[in-house]
Structure formats: structure tokens, C-alpha cells
Design an enzyme around this catalytic site. Sequence first.
Site, PDB file in Angstrom:
ATOM      1  N   TYR A   1      13.452  -1.465  -9.708  1.00 11.32           N
ATOM      2  CA  TYR A   1      12.270  -1.560 -10.688  1.00 11.32           C
ATOM      3  C   TYR A   1      12.564  -1.597 -11.910  1.00 11.32           C
ATOM      4  O   TYR A   1      13.715  -0.867 -12.491  1.00 11.32           O
ATOM      5  CB  TYR A   1      11.510  -0.367 -10.197  1.00 11.32           C
ATOM      6  CG  TYR A   1      10.776  -0.276  -8.980  1.00 11.32           C
ATOM      7  CD1 TYR A   1      10.820  -1.486  -8.188  1.00 11.32           C
ATOM      8  CD2 TYR A   1      10.065   0.748  -8.447  1.00 11.32           C
ATOM      9  CE1 TYR A   1      10.259  -1.498  -6.936  1.00 11.32           C
ATOM     10  CE2 TYR A   1       9.719   0.828  -7.242  1.00 11.32           C
ATOM     11  CZ  TYR A   1       9.624  -0.212  -6.298  1.00 11.32           C
ATOM     12  OH  TYR A   1       8.984  -0.132  -5.117  1.00 11.32           O
TER      13      TYR A   1
ATOM     14  N   SER B   1       1.269  -1.034  -1.464  1.00 11.29           N
ATOM     15  CA  SER B   1      -0.015  -2.131  -1.718  1.00 11.29           C
ATOM     16  C   SER B   1      -0.942  -1.699  -0.917  1.00 11.29           C
ATOM     17  O   SER B   1      -1.768  -2.625  -0.325  1.00 11.29           O
ATOM     18  CB  SER B   1       0.770  -3.333  -1.309  1.00 11.29           C
ATOM     19  OG  SER B   1       1.725  -3.840  -2.260  1.00 11.29           O
TER      20      SER B   1
ATOM     21  N   LEU C   1      -3.986  -1.328  -2.235  1.00  9.74           N
ATOM     22  CA  LEU C   1      -4.874  -2.133  -2.717  1.00  9.74           C
ATOM     23  C   LEU C   1      -4.472  -3.836  -2.864  1.00  9.74           C
ATOM     24  O   LEU C   1      -5.278  -4.286  -3.485  1.00  9.74           O
ATOM     25  CB  LEU C   1      -5.371  -1.697  -4.041  1.00  9.74           C
ATOM     26  CG  LEU C   1      -5.964  -0.347  -4.043  1.00  9.74           C
ATOM     27  CD1 LEU C   1      -6.252   0.256  -5.584  1.00  9.74           C
ATOM     28  CD2 LEU C   1      -7.385  -0.403  -3.355  1.00  9.74           C
TER      29      LEU C   1
ATOM     30  N   LEU D   1      -7.765  -5.503  -3.688  1.00  6.41           N
ATOM     31  CA  LEU D   1      -8.854  -4.898  -2.833  1.00  6.41           C
ATOM     32  C   LEU D   1      -9.696  -3.890  -3.714  1.00  6.41           C
ATOM     33  O   LEU D   1     -10.496  -3.066  -3.547  1.00  6.41           O
ATOM     34  CB  LEU D   1      -8.228  -4.024  -1.763  1.00  6.41           C
ATOM     35  CG  LEU D   1      -8.127  -4.893  -0.638  1.00  6.41           C
ATOM     36  CD1 LEU D   1      -7.150  -3.955   0.423  1.00  6.41           C
ATOM     37  CD2 LEU D   1      -9.290  -5.448   0.319  1.00  6.41           C
TER      38      LEU D   1
ATOM     39  N   LYS E   1     -11.794  -7.364  -7.986  1.00  2.08           N
ATOM     40  CA  LYS E   1     -12.018  -7.860  -9.422  1.00  2.08           C
ATOM     41  C   LYS E   1     -11.424  -9.147  -9.516  1.00  2.08           C
ATOM     42  O   LYS E   1     -11.812 -10.086 -10.545  1.00  2.08           O
ATOM     43  CB  LYS E   1     -11.156  -6.927 -10.372  1.00  2.08           C
ATOM     44  CG  LYS E   1      -9.764  -6.795 -10.332  1.00  2.08           C
ATOM     45  CD  LYS E   1      -9.239  -5.934 -11.260  1.00  2.08           C
ATOM     46  CE  LYS E   1      -7.621  -5.935 -11.164  1.00  2.08           C
ATOM     47  NZ  LYS E   1      -6.893  -4.672 -12.127  1.00  2.08           N
TER      48      LYS E   1
END
Length: 344
Positions: A53, A233, A235, A240, A243
Site C-alpha cells: 500500500y 470493498s 462499498l 455502492l 454516487k
Amino acid sequence: MKYTFLPNTDLKVSKVCLGTMTFGEQNSESDAHSQLDFAIEKGINFIDTAEMYPIAAREATLGHTERYIGNWLKKSGKRDDLVIATKIAGPNRGMDYIRKPLNFSKKNIHEAVNLSLKNLQTEYIDLYQMHWPERVMNMFGQRGVSKIDPNWQENFFEVLSVYDGLIKEGKIKHIGVSNENPYGVMKFISESEKHNLPRIVTIQNPFSLLNRLYEVGLSEIGMRENVGLLAYSPLAFSFLTGKHLNGTLSGSRLGLFPQFTRYSNDNCHKATKLYKELAESNGMTLTQMALAFVNQQDFVTATIIGATSIAQLQENIAAFETVVTPQLLSEINTIQEIIPNPAP
């Protein structure tokens, strides 16, 4: 905040886990520290990161996320109050700049663990995960395995033996897998039982209204073998939230990183529209319904949420107070039957 235990451990963790893959790319170190302060204030004690990351992974920012967390841990003095999870990068990810070859050899695992300990400024890692299987298998964008990797040699015993040594050294406490399938999970379990080696305690896989593939095979294994899902994940890269239904991607992760396309196909649009209408007809936002749905699954140990702002983080944490009723769940399942798992 509700809490549970990582399966087969004495580690008490919040049901909400703070995901950190935006730290160092979409979020500055100051942003990251503010998010960590806010999350802890709200009762979150479980933080997930990875050596590769931030995302999208690139050589110039490699390790920024762990270093930001490490600096915060040193400054806050809260290390012993928290459960920290990180991951070793698996192969087949196009990231040879991390190390060559990118595999789970004893040398590589030791190198990765030691670097994460240094970056995080800690003496131990609570949960150490393998970010992808070593063998080539189903990656993002495909749902299953149609060919066997001819170049991979089975090494579950050898890998577990390395982790056994690291646990005995006190450098890690427990191990888990990520982006695994039923074959890999059961092989790790059987080898650990056969040879009295460390047992995986978690599986970190995607799970959301748009991707319920975990329910096919892995959910039964997880519940019967007491291996918990760390659902990431939930969303679907913010899809989800609803937008993106008008096509607006500006400033979002999907807009910044167009290579992440698995949540933006036509069926994802159609399913998301139906889920949004369902949520609103039940007096809630799509975000609330999506997170509550994941949180209420029996096989989910914790749900990993991430955000790029405190406002988003606050909204996401608050959504875990939402309840999906049996009637609402039935209606969710009806949409799943019409458009099953549109995000591979």
C-alpha cells in the site's frame, strides 16, 4: 461499537476495521493521522494495511501506508491497545520492484515481515496475511479457475513452517490469507492440523452487494472451520454509495484509477440502481444498507472500511448501527437472483 474475537485467538477486535490503502496516495500523512485519531475515538481498535500500500501500487509510494501508521503509533503510544494486521505481497501482481522473485520463500517472508515491523515501528504484528496465493488462479475480472498453474509446486507445509518460526520468535501472532479460494483455505487448514503448525484464522476477501462470491464454497468452510471473513470493498470502491450512477467519477478512486473496472460494468450499474431504490424505499441510504448487509452476515468477523475524508469515515462508521430486517434481506436476495454477482 461492537466487538468480537478473531477466531481461535484471544484478540478482541472491533466489528469495524479501518482500511488504510488510501494513506500515501489519496491521503497525506496528516490526513492519515486524523483518520486514525477519529477511528480510535469511535471505538475502532482494528487496523488493516499491507506492504504494497497505498493503492494504486507503484514503486514511488511503496510502503508509505505502513510508515504513516508507524509514525502515528509512535506519536500516539497506543500500539498495545490495537490489533494491527498487514500483508506480504503475493506474486502475479506485476510488482517485481518489491522483490524478485515475488514468492513466499523463507527469505522473502522474513524480509517482508522485518520491513513491515520497521515501517510500523512495532515489535510484533497481530495478524500477518498472504495478500494473494502464490499460484496463478482467479484474479480480479474472472470468476473461477479453468486452468491449473503448471509452474507452481505445492508448498503449504513449507510456508506454514516459516510462519511457525516467526510466531515462536514473537514477530507475528497469527496468520491469515487474502483473495484465496476454497482449495487454498482447506490445504492450509489440513497441513496445519497434520503437522501441528499455525492455523489460519482469517480470510480477507471482497464481499458486498455486488460481489457475494464468498458465499459459494468459502462461507461454509469459514463457519465450519472457524475461519473468519475480513470483508473488504463492502462499498465496491464507493460504487455502492450510489454516487457514480450518473457517470460522475471525478475525484473518486474509480476516476483516479480507471484500471479498477470490476465494479463499473453495465450489470453493476443496473444492480446498484435497484439496491439504491430499495434502500431509499426503506428509509435508509444505499451506503447504510450496503454496510449493514455485510456486517450482519454470520461468517463476517469484521468489515474493512476506508475513506478519504473524516466526513466519509464518520458516515461509514455510523452505518453499522443500521439493521437489515428479514423482509429487507429477502428483497436484497431477490435483486441478487436477478443480477447475481455482477462484479467478478
